[in-house]
Design a protein around this motif. Structure first.
Motif, mmCIF file in Angstrom:
data_model
loop_
_atom_site.group_PDB
_atom_site.id
_atom_site.type_symbol
_atom_site.label_atom_id
_atom_site.label_comp_id
_atom_site.label_asym_id
_atom_site.label_seq_id
_atom_site.Cartn_x
_atom_site.Cartn_y
_atom_site.Cartn_z
ATOM 1 N N HIS A 290 0.841 -1.205 0.000
ATOM 2 C CA HIS A 290 0.000 0.000 0.000
ATOM 3 C C HIS A 290 0.873 1.251 0.000
ATOM 4 O O HIS A 290 1.868 1.335 0.706
ATOM 5 C CB HIS A 290 -0.932 0.020 1.215
ATOM 6 N N VAL A 291 0.479 2.218 -0.809
ATOM 7 C CA VAL A 291 1.174 3.510 -0.890
ATOM 8 C C VAL A 291 0.110 4.586 -0.977
ATOM 9 O O VAL A 291 -0.874 4.438 -1.708
ATOM 10 C CB VAL A 291 2.088 3.594 -2.128
ATOM 11 N N LEU A 300 3.774 4.743 7.239
ATOM 12 C CA LEU A 300 4.633 3.746 7.858
ATOM 13 C C LEU A 300 3.929 3.062 9.024
ATOM 14 O O LEU A 300 4.165 1.889 9.300
ATOM 15 C CB LEU A 300 5.948 4.374 8.334
ATOM 16 N N ASN A 301 3.027 3.769 9.693
ATOM 17 C CA ASN A 301 2.267 3.141 10.774
ATOM 18 C C ASN A 301 1.424 1.978 10.250
ATOM 19 O O ASN A 301 1.281 0.953 10.920
ATOM 20 C CB ASN A 301 1.374 4.180 11.458
ATOM 21 N N LEU A 302 0.889 2.125 9.034
ATOM 22 C CA LEU A 302 0.134 1.029 8.443
ATOM 23 C C LEU A 302 1.057 -0.156 8.172
ATOM 24 O O LEU A 302 0.667 -1.313 8.352
ATOM 25 C CB LEU A 302 -0.537 1.508 7.153
ATOM 26 N N VAL A 307 3.110 -5.684 10.099
ATOM 27 C CA VAL A 307 4.047 -6.532 10.849
ATOM 28 C C VAL A 307 3.338 -7.208 12.019
ATOM 29 O O VAL A 307 3.476 -8.419 12.251
ATOM 30 C CB VAL A 307 5.244 -5.703 11.352
ATOM 31 N N ALA A 308 2.557 -6.429 12.774
ATOM 32 C CA ALA A 308 1.857 -6.977 13.934
ATOM 33 C C ALA A 308 0.837 -8.033 13.509
ATOM 34 O O ALA A 308 0.700 -9.082 14.154
ATOM 35 C CB ALA A 308 1.167 -5.857 14.708
ATOM 36 N N ARG A 340 -8.260 2.936 5.218
ATOM 37 C CA ARG A 340 -7.325 4.041 5.404
ATOM 38 C C ARG A 340 -6.816 4.581 4.066
ATOM 39 O O ARG A 340 -6.653 5.792 3.896
ATOM 40 C CB ARG A 340 -6.186 3.611 6.322
ATOM 41 N N THR A 341 -6.584 3.687 3.113
ATOM 42 C CA THR A 341 -6.184 4.147 1.785
ATOM 43 C C THR A 341 -7.292 5.002 1.167
ATOM 44 O O THR A 341 -7.036 6.077 0.614
ATOM 45 C CB THR A 341 -5.884 2.946 0.870
ATOM 46 N N GLY A 342 -8.534 4.542 1.296
ATOM 47 C CA GLY A 342 -9.662 5.294 0.743
ATOM 48 C C GLY A 342 -9.859 6.636 1.411
ATOM 49 O O GLY A 342 -10.134 7.644 0.747
#
Length: 390
Positions: A290-291, A300-302, A307-308, A340-342
């Motif tokens: 995702h970008v 970067l939080n996404l 990772v989590a 979040r991307t939307g």
């Protein structure tokens, strides 16, 4: 296919940026053999990252919080200022971390410092292999994925693509992506200023995109300023003194006189989304998946939430690359990433249009946030939701 012997590992992570390094730390803690592939790069280009509460808790679990504290500044207040010239312009909206029981929404740190701290921690883990060579080939085999490159060959049961927008892993897994561009360029920089920022981040919403100042230790702040490309070129051509004055005027002298105190950067803006987050013993994290533009400190939080989620999907799995693990990870990321991307895409596009309905919707939204406490607190919690801590 190559016939040279490949060293077996449980997990291979392609890409040694901040998200790949965090994944190496998180997943090696579960007792699996992990290899991290690719060079660690720490360019200083004026870019910073605001590590929101969930990411901060994950990084605390990974044992790097003390080192991060020495290089970061807390974000106790976030301010939105409508500087679009809209007919429906609203007063500034302020979000205070104390309203939802937090000391800070997060901590802001230079990207280069974050990567250096993570790489130092990774380098001290005895069971984690760091291989600085580039991956040249990714080949599916009967029981895993073969990766080969400059001076190495590995067979991994799970391959994690943390290799950015042009991901080799994504291509090898056959995962479709949608790529788009915005008519914007982000200018980045670090400034010293006369007034104290008081741990406040301020985002000015302009017709060309957001212009955001985020606190750093001392009387210093980082800048992310989205502009139309030709305007960005004109401002980039200014010397440091003229650039600082131009930024000071743009942010309404909020922090007084400003001076450039570090490198400046320029980044074209675009977006990317994928139809799934894993396939055939391969998964995607960070910008491989995702970008979107740097709005609301979500990027970067996404990736750290990826990772989590992957760590949680792997918990208790005997085969880290099994279909069950891939399916669990994909299911965990679909809603969070797409919403979040939307949301970021929609906000950015409303700023780029002067259509009255878009202005009316954005203005009404800001007015509601400023006047309705429960709604404001709900939005703050949603902005931090899906935190990377367990």
């Amino acid at each position: 296919m190559s016939t040279h012997t490949a060293d077996p590992v449980d997990i291979a992570i392609v890409g040694a940026g901040a998200v790949g390094l965090a994944a190496a730390l998180a997943l090696s803690r579960e007792g699996r053999s992990v290899a991290l592939l690719g060079p660690v790069a720490t360019p200083r280009d004026g870019r910073t990252v605001a590590l929101l509460d969930g990411s901060w808790r994950l990084l605390a679990e990974l044992g790097v919080q003390d080192a991060l504290l020495a290089k970061s500044a807390p974000l106790s207040l976030m301010r939105l200022v409508d500087d679009s010239g809209s007919l429906f312009r609203q007063p500034p909206v302020e979000f205070r971390a104390s309203e939802i029981g937090l000391e800070a929404f997060g901590w802001n740190i230079e990207n280069a410092d974050l990567t250096t701290i993570l790489a130092d921690k990774v380098g001290k883990l005895p069971g984690l292999r760091m291989i600085p060579g580039f991956v040249r080939a990714i080949e599916p085999e009967a029981d895993g994925i073969r990766l080969s490159g400059d001076g190495f060959a590995l067979q991994a049961r799970l391959v994690i693509g943390a290799d950015g927008r042009n991901s080799q892993v994504r291509a090898a897994a056959g995962i479709e992506s949608r790529d788009w561009r915005y008519p914007q360029v982000a200018l980045t920089g670090i400034f010293e200023h006369r007034r104290d920022h008081r741990e406040a981040s301020t985002e000015f919403h302009t017709r060309q995109g957001p212009c955001t100042l985020v606190p750093l230790p001392g009387r210093r702040s980082s800048l992310v300023w989205l502009l139309e490309p030709s305007e960005a070129e004109n401002i980039t051509a200014l010397d440091d003194a003229a650039f600082a004055l131009r930024v000071e005027r743009q942010v309404q002298s909020l922090l007084g006189a400003m001076t450039v105190s570090g490198p400046r950067g320029k980044v074209p803006m675009g977006g990317l989304s994928v139809d799934r987050f894993g396939a055939d013993r391969m998964t995607l994290i960070g910008e491989a998946a995702h970008v979107f533009p740097p709005i609301g400190a979500q990027g970067l939080n996404l990736g750290l939430r990826d990772v989590a989620a992957l760590r949680d999907a792997l918990e208790g799995a005997s085969d880290p690359g099994s279909e069950a693990v891939i399916a669990a990870y994909d299911a965990a990321r679909q809603t969070d990433v797409r919403l979040r991307t939307g949301a970021v895409d929609a906000l950015n596009r409303t700023l780029l249009t002067d259509l009255l309905p878009a202005d009316l919707m954005r203005g009404a939204g800001l007015l509601a946030l400023s006047q309705i406490g429960p709604l404001r607190r709900f939005v703050m919690r949603q902005g931090l939701a899906g935190g990377a801590g367990r």
